[in-house]
Write a protein that holds these residues in place. Structure first.
Motif, PDB file in Angstrom:
ATOM      1  N   GLU A   1      -2.492  11.140 -25.381  1.00 39.44           N
ATOM      2  CA  GLU A   1      -2.666  10.593 -24.035  1.00 39.44           C
ATOM      3  C   GLU A   1      -2.736   9.069 -24.046  1.00 39.44           C
ATOM      4  O   GLU A   1      -2.492   8.404 -23.017  1.00 39.44           O
TER       5      GLU A   1
ATOM      6  N   LYS B   1      -0.917   7.489 -21.144  1.00 35.63           N
ATOM      7  CA  LYS B   1      -1.743   6.804 -20.136  1.00 35.63           C
ATOM      8  C   LYS B   1      -1.262   5.362 -19.936  1.00 35.63           C
ATOM      9  O   LYS B   1      -1.295   4.834 -18.818  1.00 35.63           O
TER      10      LYS B   1
ATOM     11  N   GLU C   1       1.493   5.523 -17.458  1.00 27.99           N
ATOM     12  CA  GLU C   1       0.985   5.715 -16.088  1.00 27.99           C
ATOM     13  C   GLU C   1       0.461   4.401 -15.525  1.00 27.99           C
ATOM     14  O   GLU C   1       0.750   4.030 -14.377  1.00 27.99           O
ATOM     15  N   ASP C   2      -0.295   3.673 -16.334  1.00 29.55           N
ATOM     16  CA  ASP C   2      -0.874   2.410 -15.859  1.00 29.55           C
ATOM     17  C   ASP C   2       0.213   1.367 -15.592  1.00 29.55           C
ATOM     18  O   ASP C   2       0.133   0.603 -14.630  1.00 29.55           O
TER      19      ASP C   2
ATOM     20  N   GLU D   1       1.852   2.137 -12.370  1.00 28.33           N
ATOM     21  CA  GLU D   1       0.944   1.822 -11.273  1.00 28.33           C
ATOM     22  C   GLU D   1       1.006   0.333 -10.948  1.00 28.33           C
ATOM     23  O   GLU D   1       1.018  -0.077  -9.784  1.00 28.33           O
TER      24      GLU D   1
ATOM     25  N   LEU E   1       4.464   8.140  -8.674  1.00 29.25           N
ATOM     26  CA  LEU E   1       3.345   7.924  -9.591  1.00 29.25           C
ATOM     27  C   LEU E   1       2.755   9.237 -10.079  1.00 29.25           C
ATOM     28  O   LEU E   1       2.234   9.319 -11.199  1.00 29.25           O
ATOM     29  N   GLU E   2       2.834  10.281  -9.245  1.00 31.78           N
ATOM     30  CA  GLU E   2       2.327  11.588  -9.647  1.00 31.78           C
ATOM     31  C   GLU E   2       3.066  12.109 -10.873  1.00 31.78           C
ATOM     32  O   GLU E   2       2.485  12.748 -11.751  1.00 31.78           O
TER      33      GLU E   2
ATOM     34  N   TRP F   1       4.264  10.342 -13.373  1.00 35.52           N
ATOM     35  CA  TRP F   1       3.757   9.705 -14.588  1.00 35.52           C
ATOM     36  C   TRP F   1       2.351  10.206 -14.931  1.00 35.52           C
ATOM     37  O   TRP F   1       1.997  10.274 -16.119  1.00 35.52           O
ATOM     38  N   LYS F   2       1.581  10.590 -13.934  1.00 34.96           N
ATOM     39  CA  LYS F   2       0.262  11.151 -14.211  1.00 34.96           C
ATOM     40  C   LYS F   2       0.337  12.504 -14.902  1.00 34.96           C
ATOM     41  O   LYS F   2      -0.565  12.903 -15.634  1.00 34.96           O
TER      42      LYS F   2
ATOM     43  N   THR G   1       0.029  16.276 -19.165  1.00 37.06           N
ATOM     44  CA  THR G   1       0.048  17.726 -18.913  1.00 37.06           C
ATOM     45  C   THR G   1       1.309  18.350 -19.470  1.00 37.06           C
ATOM     46  O   THR G   1       1.277  19.408 -20.111  1.00 37.06           O
TER      47      THR G   1
END
Length: 917
Positions: free
Chosen positions: A121, A125, A128-129, A132, A150-151, A153-154, A158
């Motif tokens: 992660e 992560k 994702e950042d 953002e 953005l969802e 990349w979050k 998963t």
């Protein structure tokens, strides 16, 4: 040549372990190296001995992990199953959209695991950042589009964990996952395996490999032999030694143990030829000539390797190799996109997706799609489809109804049915048919020659891909063939062709990575250009460069160092090296030579004989040499035959235009190849107009023309033009597009002609026009004192009429002709200038008809359909400001003299046919 690394390794192992060599596990960078190492062991012993276990690093890691490798296509489908399970249905994408980004994401997952990023992660992560921070909304509130973006990349963590767990349950894994599991399971492996491991020939290790090697070394269950050269290892700036210097400095093992081993082969004497040539094909040709020169010295090519930096050069290279090359061993992947079997499948998709359903039993296919399939090298020889191709071309089938196609083929053939029967089934049924097509081709190919074996390798790669798709679609209900086609295009990139051969025999052809650990006396490397070797800065990754640097993931700098090591390793023990590069600087395939070549030149070793040459295509002193054909006895006899059967006016003007055209058409009797005329050509349009006018005026031949006759002809015009179109254009489409416009143009031309004749009657009620002949052939023998024998002049005349007692000979022209084109000022040079072609033709008609004129005056001329307002354009000889329109005896005599001069040149055995440029 110095001993190869593998020979040195075999000697070292026998020296260190003796007969205990059988208890070793030797781990090499590739499966291919195993065969060469076994051969090296044979040369070190005289009797029999048990060989050690020899295994590639990938098989070794799989054994430790207890997980089998999954291929890329299956991995993509497994990932999509996971994606569907963890993604909300409202945000779920179709497979074809998913595959666009999934390939890149899987590559990143692979890197994360190979380099043991923990926890995973951490890097995901980061992504994702970064996204953002990058998003472009102003203010705190996000639009629905940005939120959805953005969802995605979050959800990456998963996706990663779900896929990892999904594959782990099946005991399958991609490379990085297998490496991570191997590191986890290493203690378990060490508990049951007590043999010594020998790691040999490695260079750049990923974090997982470093971990495994160092743990085995620390437990005294391994030894490692590097293939290092002191020239690279001792130079702190040389990229070829980057990784080995790093291991020597950082590994705890080397605090107490020596670094095994370092050689000095690179600085020894060797010949290095650097050859630049335009275009990639030129490199293949030069490589073929180098092999031919090597064959003059020895027939044993097992110590010669050709290394291809770009796989697309494989087929050109195979064609460029000498015919007497004894054997080939190809060890490299070849892209599925360029696979001949894949190209056939792509053409079948195009054929069936473009076809239009006509009724329940038939559909309509576009002729180009049909011909693309029929002329494919995996189809045409097996169907013997040459006659069918000719029939389609000859009859001008632009669109072909399926039933008609089967009737034209006329044979019961299961392969033909598989190719052309309608795809009226679901995706699974289409894939089943494609699989059957590939199997049929496989059974038709033999095993007698190298070409068939290569063709089977191509077939197998696509067959395997098709079967994997069948397995996937067996669980899906997909009727849409467009979706199937899109998915097929997404995964065919993974269908690399793996060639199999006898590694120890013949010329070795390989990619850069396949050359690891192997050494050759003669090395030929192609495409030593920037962006090819090394590969350049392209990054197939979502992870930015700075993040990779932060987390220790490989960047293009590390990849460049890997390529540097491979390049110098190819040169390390060789004697004769040929480095070929493309000098052409246009387009994407740039012509900048590789930095490796520049480095060799700058850091040239004293013992290296280095030369640099540029091969250019030989430029002749003359840009183009016209073709010349001497008149042999056979040609002279053919000319005598033509003199008896007749020279037509058009053949005479063909000679004036270009003697070589006359030679091909009249002497060799070579006609143009039949091709489908998708859009009506100008000459075809002219033939249709000629035919329509002949048919409309034929009932009036032999009698005087009336206005009522012309009105009757006008009423039949549409029907007759349509009839001529069907007769001349045959099965061509005339109801739409450009052909419909051409049809209307033909009608308009014929209509304007008849209107012009009606107007002439309106202007002169006393006009008397009697049609004598339409499209009739006339002949007349020409005897002249300068000719070696009489020559027959013959040809068809468009229209001959008697107009107010005078003979008028009319030649129709669909192109634009103006009055000046039919006027003549001097007879000198008449037959030298093609601009006089129309005059030569119409006067030839007058010459042929003169015996039938019964003393009546003759005028000849042209009616131009694109210049109809000008009406009849008569030939005229302008002399001293006066113009003669009648073909007088003086004009006829002058013309015959000029014609005789032309014919004498044609018939003269000492004057060759010379091409006009």
């Amino acid at each position: 040549m110095a001993d190869t690394f593998l020979k040195e390794l075999a000697a070292r192992l026998f020296a260190d372990y003796g007969s205990g060599i059988a208890d070793l596990i030797v781990v090499l960078p590739s499966r291919r190296a195993k065969v060469f190492f076994v051969e090296a062991i044979k040369h070190e012993i005289e009797g029999n001995v048990f060989a050690p276990d020899i295994i590639s690093i990938e098989d070794f890691v799989q054994e430790i992990a207890g997980i089998s490798a999954i291929d890329n296509i299956a991995l993509l489908f497994e990932f999509y199953q996971v994606y569907e399970c963890v993604t909300d249905q409202s945000n779920r994408q179709s497979f074809e959209v998913f595959a666009n980004w999934a390939k890149t994401l899987l590559q990143d997952f692979n890197e994360i695991d190979r380099y043991l990023i923990s926890p995973p992660e951490k890097v995901l992560k980061y992504l994702e950042d970064i996204k953002e921070l990058e998003h472009w909304s102003v203010g705190d509130e996000k639009t629905e589009l940005i939120a959805s973006y953005l969802e995605f990349w979050k959800l990456l963590p998963t996706y990663y964990h779900a896929l990892y767990q999904h594959l782990l349950e099946k005991r399958l894994g991609y490379q990085g996952m297998i490496y991570r599991e191997a590191v986890k399971g290493l203690h378990r492996y060490l508990g049951k395996e007590n043999r010594i491991h020998v790691f040999a020939g490695f260079n750049a290790l990923n974090a997982a490999e470093e971990n495994i090697f160092q743990q085995l070394l620390s437990f005294a269950k391994a030894t490692i032999y590097w293939d290092a050269d002191s020239c690279f290892l001792d130079d702190p700036h040389h990229a070829a030694g980057l990784f080995l210097r790093r291991y020597k400095k950082n590994w705890a093992y080397y605090k107490k143990h020596p670094f095994d081993w370092t050689s000095g082969h690179f600085t020894k004497g060797k010949s290095i030829e650097i050859i630049g040539t335009p275009k990639s094909i030129g490199q293949a040709k030069i490589a073929g000539s180098i092999v031919a020169n090597i064959l003059k010295r020895t027939t044993d090519l097992s110590r010669t390797a050709i290394v291809l930096s770009e796989e697309s050069l494989l087929l050109p290279l195979l064609h460029a190799l000498p015919a007497d090359t004894p054997a080939l061993n190809i060890t490299m992947g070849y892209s599925g996109k360029n696979n001949p079997a894949q190209i056939l499948i792509a053409k079948l998709f195009k054929l069936h997706l473009n076809s239009l359903k006509r009724n329940a039993n038939s559909y309509v296919m576009y002729y180009k799609d049909v011909l693309d399939v029929l002329t494919h090298p995996l189809v045409e020889p097996m169907l013997r489809a040459g006659n069918l191709v000719q029939t389609i071309n000859r009859n001008n089938y632009t669109f072909i109804v399926s039933q008609r196609l089967f009737e034209l083929y006329g044979l019961e053939d299961g392969y033909f049915d598989l190719l052309f029967k309608r795809w009226d089934m679901d995706a699974g049924g289409v894939l089943e048919r494609l699989s059957a097509i590939l199997l049929h081709i496989k059974h038709q190919l033999g095993n007698d020659n190298q070409q068939d074996k290569i063709a089977k390798a191509f077939l197998y790669a696509v067959f395997k891909t098709i079967n994997q798709l069948r397995s996937y679609f067996a669980q899906q209900t997909v009727q849409n063939l467009d979706v199937l086609h899109t998915i097929y295009k997404q995964i065919i990139d993974f269908a690399d062709v793996s060639f199999e051969g006898e590694p120890l025999e013949g010329l070795q052809i390989m990619g850069v990575l396949e050359s690891r650990v192997l050494d050759f006396e003669n090395v030929i490397v192609l495409s030593v250009n920037e962006g090819k070797f090394p590969a350049g800065k392209t990054q197939n990754s979502f992870i930015p460069y700075d993040v990779k640097r932060e987390l220790g993931l490989p960047t293009f700098k590390e990849k460049d160092a890997i390529y540097t090591y491979h390049f110098y390793h190819l040169l390390q023990r060789s004697q004769n090296v040929y480095l070929l590069y493309n000098t052409e600087s246009e387009g994407l395939d740039g012509g900048e030579k590789s930095r490796f070549i520049t480095q060799l030149e700058i850091e040239q070793q004293p013992s290296h004989a280095l030369s640099h040459r540029i091969y250019q295509a030989e430029v002749p002193s003359q840009a183009y040499q016209p073709a010349v054909v001497e008149k042999s006895e056979t040609v002279v006899n053919r000319l005598k035959e033509l003199a008896q059967t007749g020279f037509s006016p058009s053949s005479l003007t063909a000679y004036i235009r270009d003697p070589m055209t006359f030679y091909f058409q009249r002497i060799l009797r070579i006609s143009q190849t039949d091709e489908v005329e998708e859009n009506i050509a100008v000459n075809t349009l002219g033939t249709i107009i000629h035919g329509a006018l002949e048919a409309l005026y034929l009932p009036f031949v032999g009698r005087f023309l009336t206005k009522q006759d012309l009105r009757d002809a006008m009423e039949k015009l549409d029907q007759e033009v349509l009839l001529q179109f069907k007769k001349i254009y045959r099965e061509g489409e005339i109801k739409k597009g450009k052909n419909l416009l051409a049809f209307e143009v033909a009608k308009r031309h014929v209509q304007n002609f008849i209107k012009m004749e009606i107007a002439e009657f309106d202007q002169d009620p006393e006009l008397a026009v009697k049609i004598i002949a339409l499209e009739k052939r006339f002949e007349r023998q020409l005897s002249h004192e300068i000719l070696p024998y009489p020559v027959l002049i013959g040809g068809s005349v468009d229209r001959i009429e008697e107009r107010n007692g005078r003979i008028r000979i009319v030649d129709y022209k669909t192109g634009k002709v103006e009055k000046r084109n039919i006027k003549l000022n001097t007879w000198n040079g008449l037959t030298d200038d093609i601009k006089n072609d129309k005059i030569i033709q119409v006067l030839a008609y007058a010459f042929m008809f003169a015996p039938h004129a019964a003393g009546r005056d003759i005028e000849v001329g042209i009616i131009s359909f694109k210049n109809m307002r000008a009406g009849f354009l008569p030939f005229g000889f302008v002399e001293e400001k006066s113009e003669t329109a009648i073909v007088t005896d003086q004009i006829s005599s002058a013309y015959i003299n000029e014609l005789a001069l032309l014919l004498r040149e044609i018939l003269d055995a000492d004057i060759p046919f010379i091409e006009k440029t």
